[in-house]
Design a protein around this motif. Structure first.
Motif, mmCIF file in Angstrom:
data_model
loop_
_atom_site.group_PDB
_atom_site.id
_atom_site.type_symbol
_atom_site.label_atom_id
_atom_site.label_comp_id
_atom_site.label_asym_id
_atom_site.label_seq_id
_atom_site.Cartn_x
_atom_site.Cartn_y
_atom_site.Cartn_z
ATOM 1 N N UNK A 35 0.824 -1.205 0.000
ATOM 2 C CA UNK A 35 0.000 0.000 0.000
ATOM 3 C C UNK A 35 0.856 1.253 0.000
ATOM 4 N N UNK A 36 2.091 1.128 0.469
ATOM 5 C CA UNK A 36 3.033 2.245 0.488
ATOM 6 C C UNK A 36 3.884 2.279 -0.779
ATOM 7 N N UNK A 37 3.614 1.377 -1.698
ATOM 8 C CA UNK A 37 4.429 1.292 -2.905
ATOM 9 C C UNK A 37 5.721 0.540 -2.695
ATOM 10 N N UNK A 38 5.874 -0.121 -1.544
ATOM 11 C CA UNK A 38 7.081 -0.901 -1.261
ATOM 12 C C UNK A 38 6.826 -2.326 -1.737
ATOM 13 N N UNK A 39 7.206 -2.587 -2.980
ATOM 14 C CA UNK A 39 6.932 -3.883 -3.595
ATOM 15 C C UNK A 39 8.195 -4.698 -3.851
ATOM 16 N N UNK A 40 9.366 -4.066 -3.792
ATOM 17 C CA UNK A 40 10.620 -4.809 -3.938
ATOM 18 C C UNK A 40 10.786 -5.711 -2.712
ATOM 19 N N UNK A 41 10.879 -7.015 -2.896
ATOM 20 C CA UNK A 41 10.960 -7.928 -1.743
ATOM 21 C C UNK A 41 12.126 -7.620 -0.813
ATOM 22 N N UNK A 42 13.264 -7.209 -1.371
ATOM 23 C CA UNK A 42 14.422 -6.930 -0.519
ATOM 24 C C UNK A 42 14.194 -5.685 0.338
ATOM 25 N N UNK A 43 13.582 -4.670 -0.247
ATOM 26 C CA UNK A 43 13.289 -3.461 0.520
ATOM 27 C C UNK A 43 12.252 -3.768 1.596
ATOM 28 N N UNK A 44 11.224 -4.524 1.214
ATOM 29 C CA UNK A 44 10.191 -4.894 2.186
ATOM 30 C C UNK A 44 10.788 -5.677 3.351
ATOM 31 N N UNK A 45 11.710 -6.570 3.039
ATOM 32 C CA UNK A 45 12.356 -7.357 4.094
ATOM 33 C C UNK A 45 13.193 -6.460 5.001
ATOM 34 N N UNK A 46 13.900 -5.493 4.400
ATOM 35 C CA UNK A 46 14.737 -4.586 5.190
ATOM 36 C C UNK A 46 13.892 -3.729 6.122
ATOM 37 N N UNK A 47 12.769 -3.219 5.614
ATOM 38 C CA UNK A 47 11.892 -2.389 6.433
ATOM 39 C C UNK A 47 11.286 -3.213 7.561
ATOM 40 N N UNK A 48 10.845 -4.428 7.246
ATOM 41 C CA UNK A 48 10.228 -5.292 8.245
ATOM 42 C C UNK A 48 11.214 -5.645 9.355
ATOM 43 N N UNK A 49 12.426 -6.029 8.960
ATOM 44 C CA UNK A 49 13.424 -6.376 9.973
ATOM 45 C C UNK A 49 13.779 -5.154 10.812
ATOM 46 N N UNK A 50 13.887 -4.002 10.168
ATOM 47 C CA UNK A 50 14.195 -2.775 10.887
ATOM 48 C C UNK A 50 13.121 -2.470 11.929
ATOM 49 N N UNK A 51 11.858 -2.673 11.552
ATOM 50 C CA UNK A 51 10.770 -2.417 12.501
ATOM 51 C C UNK A 51 10.855 -3.370 13.695
ATOM 52 N N UNK A 52 11.098 -4.627 13.429
ATOM 53 C CA UNK A 52 11.168 -5.600 14.514
ATOM 54 C C UNK A 52 12.363 -5.338 15.441
ATOM 55 N N UNK A 82 7.925 3.632 6.866
ATOM 56 C CA UNK A 82 6.529 3.377 7.204
ATOM 57 C C UNK A 82 5.790 4.652 7.578
ATOM 58 N N UNK A 83 6.511 5.651 8.066
ATOM 59 C CA UNK A 83 5.893 6.876 8.557
ATOM 60 C C UNK A 83 6.051 8.053 7.610
ATOM 61 N N UNK A 84 6.989 7.983 6.683
ATOM 62 C CA UNK A 84 7.272 9.122 5.809
ATOM 63 C C UNK A 84 6.526 9.029 4.490
ATOM 64 N N UNK A 85 5.511 8.195 4.436
ATOM 65 C CA UNK A 85 4.744 7.916 3.229
ATOM 66 C C UNK A 85 3.310 8.385 3.460
ATOM 67 N N UNK A 86 2.736 9.105 2.481
ATOM 68 C CA UNK A 86 1.386 9.651 2.657
ATOM 69 C C UNK A 86 0.332 8.560 2.789
ATOM 70 N N UNK A 87 0.646 7.333 2.372
ATOM 71 C CA UNK A 87 -0.309 6.244 2.576
ATOM 72 C C UNK A 87 -0.609 6.055 4.057
ATOM 73 N N UNK A 88 0.314 6.469 4.909
ATOM 74 C CA UNK A 88 0.093 6.376 6.350
ATOM 75 C C UNK A 88 -1.198 7.079 6.747
ATOM 76 N N UNK A 89 -1.522 8.196 6.094
ATOM 77 C CA UNK A 89 -2.706 8.970 6.450
ATOM 78 C C UNK A 89 -3.976 8.156 6.245
ATOM 79 N N UNK A 90 -4.027 7.413 5.143
ATOM 80 C CA UNK A 90 -5.205 6.580 4.866
ATOM 81 C C UNK A 90 -5.271 5.397 5.823
ATOM 82 N N UNK A 91 -4.124 4.820 6.136
ATOM 83 C CA UNK A 91 -4.107 3.679 7.057
ATOM 84 C C UNK A 91 -4.495 4.124 8.457
ATOM 85 N N UNK A 92 -4.055 5.303 8.864
ATOM 86 C CA UNK A 92 -4.490 5.854 10.149
ATOM 87 C C UNK A 92 -6.012 5.982 10.204
ATOM 88 N N UNK A 93 -6.606 6.440 9.105
ATOM 89 C CA UNK A 93 -8.068 6.590 9.072
ATOM 90 C C UNK A 93 -8.753 5.226 9.081
#
Length: 395
Positions: A79-96, A276-287
């Motif tokens: 939903x944030x446009x993060x579709x590259x599997x490697x980037x998604x994995x990096x963001x997920x691991x960073x969050x955890x 995860x926070x610097x993307x405008x999709x966050x606004x819709x997910x918050x709602x």
């Protein structure tokens, strides 16, 4: 909340430049130079208003962190446009592993006129600017013009304290590098990085400055190096993650990313989970998660919904700065205007007007705590590169 006019100090431009604001003027399309730092007026707030804004920032920050966790656990990175599997994995691991990663600051942009709850316009959580003017020249202006007054501004103290607290999270083996892109011609990015470097040094951290374009790659060691061929173990970057993960060195960034584990080689600040926070999709997910919340504006990712016929809406590209690509659609328009790029469609809530100026509040967070306020005015409804910064005081 009130706006007051005031005669600028004599030689104000030299004064603020000496305090680090080397970009006090803005060049307009007609080639004229007009003040960006505008002390011909200022805003005053009551203490009750400031305390209410602090509570607002605390609540919004908590909501955003909960939304980030939802994005990861519910698998909504696409939903944030993060579709590259490697980037998604990096963001997920960073969050955890976020408890192991230094994370410094962010800025909420709020709609507020002093008469009701503030409304979140967006969250600048990766590479926020307008920090220098909020932290330093604004404070010294108050001391010059209103000795003994107060201001919502603990930015400097909180930044130094944040570096001291998070210093043990830095990887050993070298200085903390501070990087910005030389593509910035105004000096804003340079001075933001220089100021943050100064706060780190005051916290006792060894630092080094390097332009992003001068970061080298050593193919023998498989590591990033500086101009002295030292490994870059820690790097604060005023360079968006969406660029870092798509430019020519993106594979190297992902190969050597230190997410708090033992295999990485470069620890980047801000960390990857800030995507995860610097993307405008966050606004819709918050709602989605908090429909009807008094601090939020109705927002969607799949179109404006009924906003096109009720309040009107604002279409915001998922990634963008300084109002770039933002379009306003009033409710009287016959049909929604289609956008080719992914957007967040947010309820139109026109910025309040004071003396003909449209005002947005920039409320700062440092180390997860409310830290200060910066105010920008614009001639139109979109706060863009021609906005002006005005100081404030607490009555």
């Amino acid at each position: 909340m009130r706006r007051h006019t005031l005669t600028p100090r004599p030689d104000w431009q030299r004064t603020v430049e000496e305090q680090g604001l080397v970009y006090p003027l803005t060049r307009y399309p007609d080639d004229s130079l007009r003040p960006y730092w505008d002390e011909s007026a200022y805003y005053s707030f009551t203490l009750d208003e400031i305390e209410a804004l602090e509570e607002t920032v605390e609540e919004l920050h908590a909501l955003c962190l909960a939304a980030a966790d939802h994005i990861v656990t519910a698998g909504r990175l696409a939903d944030l446009g993060i579709t590259d599997p490697r980037v998604a994995e990096a963001v997920t691991e960073s969050w955890h592993r976020r408890a192991e990663l230094p994370s410094l600051y962010g800025r909420f942009d709020l709609r507020y006129d002093g008469t009701g709850p503030a409304k979140l316009l967006e969250y600048n959580a990766d590479t926020p600017t307008s920090l220098v003017e909020a932290a330093s020249p604004q404070w010294f202006w108050m001391e010059d013009r209103f000795p003994g007054a107060d201001q919502w501004n603990s930015l400097h103290e909180r930044l130094v304290a944040a570096w001291k607290k998070q210093a043990p999270l830095l990887a050993p083996g070298g200085p903390l590098h501070f990087a910005h892109s030389t593509a910035d011609e105004l000096g804003e990015d340079l001075m933001t990085v220089a100021y943050l470097r100064e706060t780190a040094e005051q916290a006792g951290i060894e630092t080094e400055f390097i332009p992003v374009e001068e970061i080298g790659w050593d193919p023998l060691s498989g590591r990033f190096v500086d101009h002295r061929l030292r490994f870059i173990r820690n790097c604060f970057k005023l360079y968006p993650w969406e660029w870092l993960t798509t430019d020519r060195f993106a594979d190297h960034v992902l190969d050597t990313l230190d997410n708090g584990g033992s295999t990485g080689s470069t620890l980047w600040i801000e960390p990857a989970w800030k995507m995860l926070l610097s993307n405008k999709a966050l606004l819709a997910i918050l709602w989605d998660l908090n429909p009807g919340h008094p601090l939020l504006l109705e927002s969607h990712l799949d179109g404006p919904h009924d906003l096109a016929h009720t309040t009107g809406y604002v279409a915001k590209p998922l990634l963008g700065r300084e109002g770039a690509g933002v379009t306003i659609h009033e409710s009287r328009q016959a049909a929604p205007v289609p956008r080719d790029e992914p957007c967040c469609y947010q309820q139109l809530a026109p910025l309040p007007t004071f003396d003909g100026n449209h005002v947005v509040l920039g409320a700062w967070v440092v180390d997860n705590e409310p830290a200060g306020l910066g105010i920008r005015e614009s001639s139109g409804l979109i706060t863009d590169t021609y906005a002006r910064f005005l100081p404030h005081v607490i009555q």
